[in-house]
Structure formats: C-alpha cells, structure tokens
Design a protein around this motif. Sequence first.
Motif, PDB file in Angstrom:
ATOM      1  N   SER A 340       0.906  -1.783  -0.185  1.00  0.00           N
ATOM      2  CA  SER A 340      -0.113  -0.096   0.036  1.00  0.00           C
ATOM      3  C   SER A 340       0.849   1.281   0.215  1.00  0.00           C
ATOM      4  CB  SER A 340      -0.560  -0.271   1.123  1.00  0.00           C
ATOM      5  OG  SER A 340      -1.547  -1.190   0.816  1.00  0.00           O
ATOM      6  N   VAL A 341       2.123   1.192   0.490  1.00  0.00           N
ATOM      7  CA  VAL A 341       2.682   2.473   0.562  1.00  0.00           C
ATOM      8  C   VAL A 341       3.381   2.466  -0.217  1.00  0.00           C
ATOM      9  CG1 VAL A 341       4.953   3.657   1.939  1.00  0.00           C
ATOM     10  CG2 VAL A 341       3.158   2.499   3.130  1.00  0.00           C
ATOM     11  N   LEU A 342       4.126   1.511  -1.033  1.00  0.00           N
ATOM     12  CA  LEU A 342       5.233   1.714  -2.648  1.00  0.00           C
ATOM     13  C   LEU A 342       3.616   1.828  -3.469  1.00  0.00           C
ATOM     14  CD1 LEU A 342       7.481  -1.258  -2.029  1.00  0.00           C
ATOM     15  CD2 LEU A 342       7.734   0.836  -1.667  1.00  0.00           C
ATOM     16  N   LEU A 343       2.713   2.100  -3.058  1.00  0.00           N
ATOM     17  CA  LEU A 343       1.716   1.828  -4.224  1.00  0.00           C
ATOM     18  C   LEU A 343       0.912   3.629  -4.800  1.00  0.00           C
ATOM     19  CD1 LEU A 343       0.024  -1.052  -4.551  1.00  0.00           C
ATOM     20  CD2 LEU A 343       0.536  -0.309  -6.381  1.00  0.00           C
ATOM     21  N   ASP A 344       1.390   4.012  -3.564  1.00  0.00           N
ATOM     22  CA  ASP A 344       1.414   5.304  -3.087  1.00  0.00           C
ATOM     23  C   ASP A 344       2.042   6.002  -4.092  1.00  0.00           C
ATOM     24  OD1 ASP A 344       0.230   8.325  -2.359  1.00  0.00           O
ATOM     25  OD2 ASP A 344       0.922   7.795  -0.176  1.00  0.00           O
ATOM     26  N   ARG A 345       1.840   7.292  -4.772  1.00  0.00           N
ATOM     27  CA  ARG A 345       2.264   7.106  -6.298  1.00  0.00           C
ATOM     28  C   ARG A 345       3.085   9.129  -4.952  1.00  0.00           C
ATOM     29  NH1 ARG A 345       1.872   7.150 -11.238  1.00  0.00           N
ATOM     30  NH2 ARG A 345       0.453   5.437 -11.865  1.00  0.00           N
ATOM     31  N   GLU A 346       2.555   9.583  -3.803  1.00  0.00           N
ATOM     32  CA  GLU A 346       3.505  10.386  -3.157  1.00  0.00           C
ATOM     33  C   GLU A 346       4.482  10.175  -2.078  1.00  0.00           C
ATOM     34  OE1 GLU A 346       3.070  13.570  -3.946  1.00  0.00           O
ATOM     35  OE2 GLU A 346       1.500  12.799  -5.358  1.00  0.00           O
ATOM     36  N   ASN A 347       4.633   8.742  -1.953  1.00  0.00           N
ATOM     37  CA  ASN A 347       5.384   7.728  -0.800  1.00  0.00           C
ATOM     38  C   ASN A 347       7.155   7.781  -2.206  1.00  0.00           C
ATOM     39  OD1 ASN A 347       7.433   5.478  -1.680  1.00  0.00           O
ATOM     40  ND2 ASN A 347       5.135   4.928  -3.321  1.00  0.00           N
ATOM     41  N   THR A 348       7.560   8.333  -0.520  1.00  0.00           N
ATOM     42  CA  THR A 348       9.481   8.718  -0.702  1.00  0.00           C
ATOM     43  C   THR A 348       9.371   7.272  -0.583  1.00  0.00           C
ATOM     44  OG1 THR A 348       9.744   9.058   1.220  1.00  0.00           O
ATOM     45  CG2 THR A 348       8.556  11.081  -0.393  1.00  0.00           C
ATOM     46  N   ALA A 349       9.435   6.019  -0.469  1.00  0.00           N
ATOM     47  CA  ALA A 349      10.735   4.817   0.007  1.00  0.00           C
ATOM     48  C   ALA A 349      11.753   4.778  -0.865  1.00  0.00           C
ATOM     49  CB  ALA A 349       9.212   3.889   0.419  1.00  0.00           C
ATOM     50  N   VAL A 350      12.870   4.120  -0.861  1.00  0.00           N
ATOM     51  CA  VAL A 350      12.906   3.475  -1.539  1.00  0.00           C
ATOM     52  C   VAL A 350      13.084   2.570  -1.832  1.00  0.00           C
ATOM     53  CG1 VAL A 350      15.569   3.414  -3.162  1.00  0.00           C
ATOM     54  CG2 VAL A 350      14.803   5.700  -1.894  1.00  0.00           C
ATOM     55  N   LYS A 351      13.807   1.406  -0.336  1.00  0.00           N
ATOM     56  CA  LYS A 351      13.221  -0.019  -0.492  1.00  0.00           C
ATOM     57  C   LYS A 351      13.446  -0.108   0.415  1.00  0.00           C
ATOM     58  CE  LYS A 351      14.137  -2.503  -3.064  1.00  0.00           C
ATOM     59  NZ  LYS A 351      12.962  -3.107  -4.238  1.00  0.00           N
ATOM     60  N   ILE A 352      11.668  -1.255   1.079  1.00  0.00           N
ATOM     61  CA  ILE A 352      11.304  -1.403   2.598  1.00  0.00           C
ATOM     62  C   ILE A 352      11.313  -3.236   2.228  1.00  0.00           C
ATOM     63  CG2 ILE A 352       9.063  -2.203   3.369  1.00  0.00           C
ATOM     64  CD1 ILE A 352       8.375  -0.217   2.050  1.00  0.00           C
ATOM     65  N   LEU A 353      12.554  -3.391   3.458  1.00  0.00           N
ATOM     66  CA  LEU A 353      13.128  -4.772   4.052  1.00  0.00           C
ATOM     67  C   LEU A 353      11.763  -5.566   4.548  1.00  0.00           C
ATOM     68  CD1 LEU A 353      16.355  -4.230   4.291  1.00  0.00           C
ATOM     69  CD2 LEU A 353      15.700  -4.614   2.032  1.00  0.00           C
ATOM     70  N   VAL A 354      12.012  -6.979   4.054  1.00  0.00           N
ATOM     71  CA  VAL A 354      10.745  -7.646   4.782  1.00  0.00           C
ATOM     72  C   VAL A 354      11.268  -8.838   5.727  1.00  0.00           C
ATOM     73  CG1 VAL A 354       9.007  -9.287   4.935  1.00  0.00           C
ATOM     74  CG2 VAL A 354       9.196  -7.769   3.318  1.00  0.00           C
ATOM     75  N   ASP A 355      11.501  -9.142   7.269  1.00  0.00           N
ATOM     76  CA  ASP A 355      12.254  -9.705   8.135  1.00  0.00           C
ATOM     77  C   ASP A 355      11.168 -10.923   8.010  1.00  0.00           C
ATOM     78  OD1 ASP A 355      13.640 -12.040  10.067  1.00  0.00           O
ATOM     79  OD2 ASP A 355      13.625 -10.348  11.294  1.00  0.00           O
ATOM     80  N   PRO A 356      11.332 -12.316   7.460  1.00  0.00           N
ATOM     81  CA  PRO A 356      11.184 -13.345   6.936  1.00  0.00           C
ATOM     82  C   PRO A 356      10.450 -14.565   8.720  1.00  0.00           C
ATOM     83  CG  PRO A 356      12.651 -13.394   5.864  1.00  0.00           C
ATOM     84  CD  PRO A 356      12.805 -12.434   6.403  1.00  0.00           C
ATOM     85  N   HIS A 357      11.585 -14.488   9.915  1.00  0.00           N
ATOM     86  CA  HIS A 357      11.445 -15.241  11.110  1.00  0.00           C
ATOM     87  C   HIS A 357      10.742 -14.196  11.650  1.00  0.00           C
ATOM     88  CE1 HIS A 357      14.550 -17.791   9.889  1.00  0.00           C
ATOM     89  NE2 HIS A 357      15.219 -16.653   8.761  1.00  0.00           N
ATOM     90  N   ALA A 358      10.432 -12.692  11.271  1.00  0.00           N
ATOM     91  CA  ALA A 358      10.048 -12.123  12.834  1.00  0.00           C
ATOM     92  C   ALA A 358       8.245 -12.390  12.467  1.00  0.00           C
ATOM     93  CB  ALA A 358       9.758 -10.135  12.027  1.00  0.00           C
TER      94      ALA A 358
END
Length: 358
Positions: A340-358
Amino acid sequence: MKAVMYYGQNDVRVEDIAEPAPPAAGEVRIEVAWAGICGSDLHLFHNGPSYPTTPTADQPQPRTGETLPVVLGHEFAGTVTALGEGVTSLSVGDAVAVKANVPCGSCAACRAGLSNICRNSRGFGLSGGGGGLSEFVTVPEANAFPVGDLPLDQAAMIEPLAVSTHGVRRSGAAAGDVALVGGAGPIGVLTAAVLKAKGVHVIISEPNPARRRAALDNGAAHRAVDPMTEDLQAVVAEATNGDGVDVAFDCAGVVPVTHDLIAAIRPGGHLQIIAIPSKPLDLDVQNEMHLTEITYAGMFGYLDEDYRDAIAMANGGGLNLAPFISTRITPEEIVEKGFSVLLDRENTAVKILVDPHA
C-alpha cells in the motif's frame, strides 16, 4: 516455516509451509535474513500473474511445473546453512545475495551471453521453486554471490542495484560525463547513485518534492530539478555549456518524460530506457533520431558481472546502501505497510525490507 504466499491478484497470505528439502547436488540452502519488495511484486499483487514467468492457478510455470500459490520475493540475502554435493565456491556460514533468475543455458539468448533475457528463464519468488519471503530457500550454487562483510540488510538490495548497474553499463556512461535521470523512484535513485559512484555528474528530474529532497539527502544526485516549475532544458544547458547531457536514463516510463530526456541529450549521445513505458512511445524519427544521431537501448535484468560490480560498489566502492533502506516490516505487514505504501505515488520509500523470521 513462515512464508508469504502469492495466490493471485490482491491475494497474498502468510502461511506455515514445509521447509525446503536438503540441497541437491550443486545447490545450497540459505537462511533468509532480509527480503525486499520490488516493483514486480507490486505488479503481481495489483494486476495478477504475468504468465509464463508467473504461473496461474491453472497454467503451470513451464520450468518449475508449479501453479499458484507460490512463495513471493526475489530480492533477498541470507546465510548459507547447507551445501549440496559438489559445491566448491561456498561454505556454510557465508553471507550471500541471491541472483533471482535461473536461465536455461541453451536458448539463443543464453548462447549469445545474454542470460538476463533467457527465453526459458525461471525466477525465485516469481515462478515457483521457492522465494525470498520465507525463512529458508534452496538455490543453485551459481545464484548465491558472497557479499563479504556487507550487512545482510544492504545485501538484500544487491538485486535491484544490479538492475541499475546493468543499465549504466549498457549506456556506456563514464567518469566525467553528465547524465540526466528521469524519475526518482527506487530504480531512478539507485541508477543515479551508481552513476555518481562511477564519477558521473548527475541531474535528476522529478516532480515530487519529497522524492527530490530524498534523492539529494541520500547523496544520489548533484542536482534535483522540478520539471513542472523549472526549465529542465535551461538547467541542462547551464550544466553542459549548452551541449546537452552525454546520456539520459528513463526511469519513469512516462512518454512526455521520455521526450524531455531526448531533447536534453547532446548530438550523438545516448538514451537508456530502464523503465517499462506506460504506453507505446511515438518517436519523431526525423528530429529525434536522424538529426541527432542519438542511440537508444532497452535493457532487462542484469548479468553476473553486474551482480559482482554491484557488490563491489556496496562493499566500499563508493556507494553506501544504508540510506536507501526506508523501513523494515514483518511478513504480516506486507500489504498494509509494504504494498500500500509503495503503490502510493506520493511515497518516498526506496526500499522496504521484510524480515521473514519476524
């Protein structure tokens, strides 16, 4: 083990699945530390599977034979935990970044040394055979690249960095050149960062003020221009003594942006198209090709040499990946705090990382 499973359009689920079997000959087992969310993941989530790269519920992927669901995630890094018979280039405990595509090795593209556009390729997190959004995955030895002391969260960004590295390599940009990058999304910013690390003077064009600020704050560009309120061609003329930039990179995929880039290139310069255009591009052949002798090139993915080059740059070669990590999330947060964050054209995120163990 926990895994993010892709069932189809707007349908991903975090499930407990069986761990992969022990690695076969020529394979290694990896405990995944971090996995990034890519634009391809967004496309799958928002638009549905892209067959034959990604299977459907009814159509198996030609090489893996799998149908949906499949484990998602193709930007990832981790630690080698087991070796299959015959593995000689890796050891248990090695930190590695994983190259996403597994080429067939026999098609016309592979025989021409263009394994990145293999006609029978399969991809981790796209085609079946495991993915990075899981706790463990088994991959061929040739797909696991040692990263040395590079932190594993940064190593998870080697895959997208290799895409930008391949684009820069295709462009022929060299130290001392002036480059114009259209678009300050994730790939645009990483492309600018690669160029800057190679000694190129970088101007980035982006209408979103937050993205412009982020590009400058992250050290990816020397100057950021708002093409909606500034005269881009005048800025380029000032920076190049009226000659035009040596090379331009289309990282936006928006037709008007492409034409603006062409207008900013010096005679005999180069346009490197990295983004997939939103619609077909109509060129004024007389004025935009014949009378300029500009060269044009597309690109897709990366080669092994790009992967190694990306690792070398991140490992003290003039490119610090840490500022480009925007946030870290759990698998359960992948839709709300990832897609949802990355699909927002106004977002400024470059890379969102996921911890598979979290």
